[in-house]
Design a protein around this motif. Sequence first.
Motif, PDB file in Angstrom:
ATOM      1  N   ASN B  57       0.855  -1.177   0.000  1.00  0.00           N
ATOM      2  CA  ASN B  57       0.000   0.000   0.000  1.00  0.00           C
ATOM      3  C   ASN B  57       0.894   1.231   0.000  1.00  0.00           C
ATOM      4  N   GLU B  58       0.539   2.187  -0.834  1.00  0.00           N
ATOM      5  CA  GLU B  58       1.405   3.350  -1.039  1.00  0.00           C
ATOM      6  C   GLU B  58       0.631   4.629  -0.773  1.00  0.00           C
ATOM      7  N   ASP B  59       1.299   5.584  -0.122  1.00  0.00           N
ATOM      8  CA  ASP B  59       0.701   6.885   0.130  1.00  0.00           C
ATOM      9  C   ASP B  59       1.809   7.924   0.094  1.00  0.00           C
ATOM     10  N   GLY B  60       1.975   8.558  -1.053  1.00  0.00           N
ATOM     11  CA  GLY B  60       3.023   9.562  -1.193  1.00  0.00           C
ATOM     12  C   GLY B  60       4.401   8.951  -1.045  1.00  0.00           C
ATOM     13  N   ARG B  61       5.163   9.478  -0.085  1.00  0.00           N
ATOM     14  CA  ARG B  61       6.527   8.984   0.130  1.00  0.00           C
ATOM     15  C   ARG B  61       6.566   7.677   0.934  1.00  0.00           C
ATOM     16  N   PHE B  62       5.430   7.261   1.441  1.00  0.00           N
ATOM     17  CA  PHE B  62       5.370   6.103   2.341  1.00  0.00           C
ATOM     18  C   PHE B  62       4.753   4.892   1.634  1.00  0.00           C
ATOM     19  N   THR B  63       5.431   3.757   1.748  1.00  0.00           N
ATOM     20  CA  THR B  63       4.925   2.509   1.207  1.00  0.00           C
ATOM     21  C   THR B  63       5.071   1.429   2.269  1.00  0.00           C
ATOM     22  N   VAL B  64       4.013   0.674   2.476  1.00  0.00           N
ATOM     23  CA  VAL B  64       4.077  -0.445   3.406  1.00  0.00           C
ATOM     24  C   VAL B  64       3.995  -1.737   2.596  1.00  0.00           C
ATOM     25  N   PHE B  65       4.870  -2.671   2.954  1.00  0.00           N
ATOM     26  CA  PHE B  65       4.906  -3.984   2.310  1.00  0.00           C
ATOM     27  C   PHE B  65       4.572  -5.052   3.352  1.00  0.00           C
ATOM     28  N   ILE B  77      10.331   4.774   3.312  1.00  0.00           N
ATOM     29  CA  ILE B  77      10.147   6.213   3.180  1.00  0.00           C
ATOM     30  C   ILE B  77      11.151   6.706   2.135  1.00  0.00           C
ATOM     31  N   VAL B  78      10.605   7.225   1.033  1.00  0.00           N
ATOM     32  CA  VAL B  78      11.474   7.698  -0.043  1.00  0.00           C
ATOM     33  C   VAL B  78      10.926   8.999  -0.638  1.00  0.00           C
ATOM     34  N   PRO B  79      11.732  10.079  -0.729  1.00  0.00           N
ATOM     35  CA  PRO B  79      13.036  10.219  -0.092  1.00  0.00           C
ATOM     36  C   PRO B  79      12.873  10.621   1.379  1.00  0.00           C
TER      37      PRO B  79
END
Lengths: 113, 111
Positions: B57-65, B77-79
């Motif tokens: 799940n992705e939300d802006g700079r944050f992605t959870v796997f 967290i990128v960048p």
Amino acid sequence: DVKVTQSSRYLVKRTGEKVFLECVQDMDHENMFWYRQDPGLGLRLIYFSYDVKMKEKGDIPEGYSVSREKKERFSLILESASTNQTSMYLCASRRDSTYQPQHFGDGTRLSIL
Amino acid sequence: DQQVKQNSPSLSVQEGRISILNCDYTNSMFDYFLWYKKYPAEGPTFLISISSIKDKNEDGRFTVFLNKSAKHLSLHIVPSQPGDSAVYFCAASEDTDKLIFGTGTRLQVFP
């Protein structure tokens, strides 16, 4: 935005006193929760409430009780405060719906002397 | 017995790089996972969540796997930015009931 307000940021009480921590949320959430946070232990659930007048024990309910007379307000009560209850206390609320996050207040740092 | 574990108490990352925070769990019945960020003297702030029917799940700079077979959760967290410096907690629940939290990872993003 969800607003969860805890009545005190810092509180100092004496051993044996009865202590009340108050929490109010303004989003008409059904579910409310009380946690304590201690270094190295993360957040641990004390009590929660699915709705008015309802309460359920969490993982560490000993020495605590709760009251939920109105939907927006959830109170945590330390019946007879002890020094091992010195901690950061966090209140949270959540909409009663599948897969909804809990939203937290800023916490009350309680010191029992 | 801790059901949700964050084995790294701290992480230091340079600004602009990727931050990867990890979380392991033991209860295969968990079906909802969340990440919270906490600044000093503030309550945890909800960041992102994922249900067990998804693996990303992705939300802006944050992605959870989510890797269910390994019982492993990660936050990317990128960048990374200096304002991301905080303590990050992962949490999990079964049947959307009470949350079980990890002990947190302190992220420091330096220039």
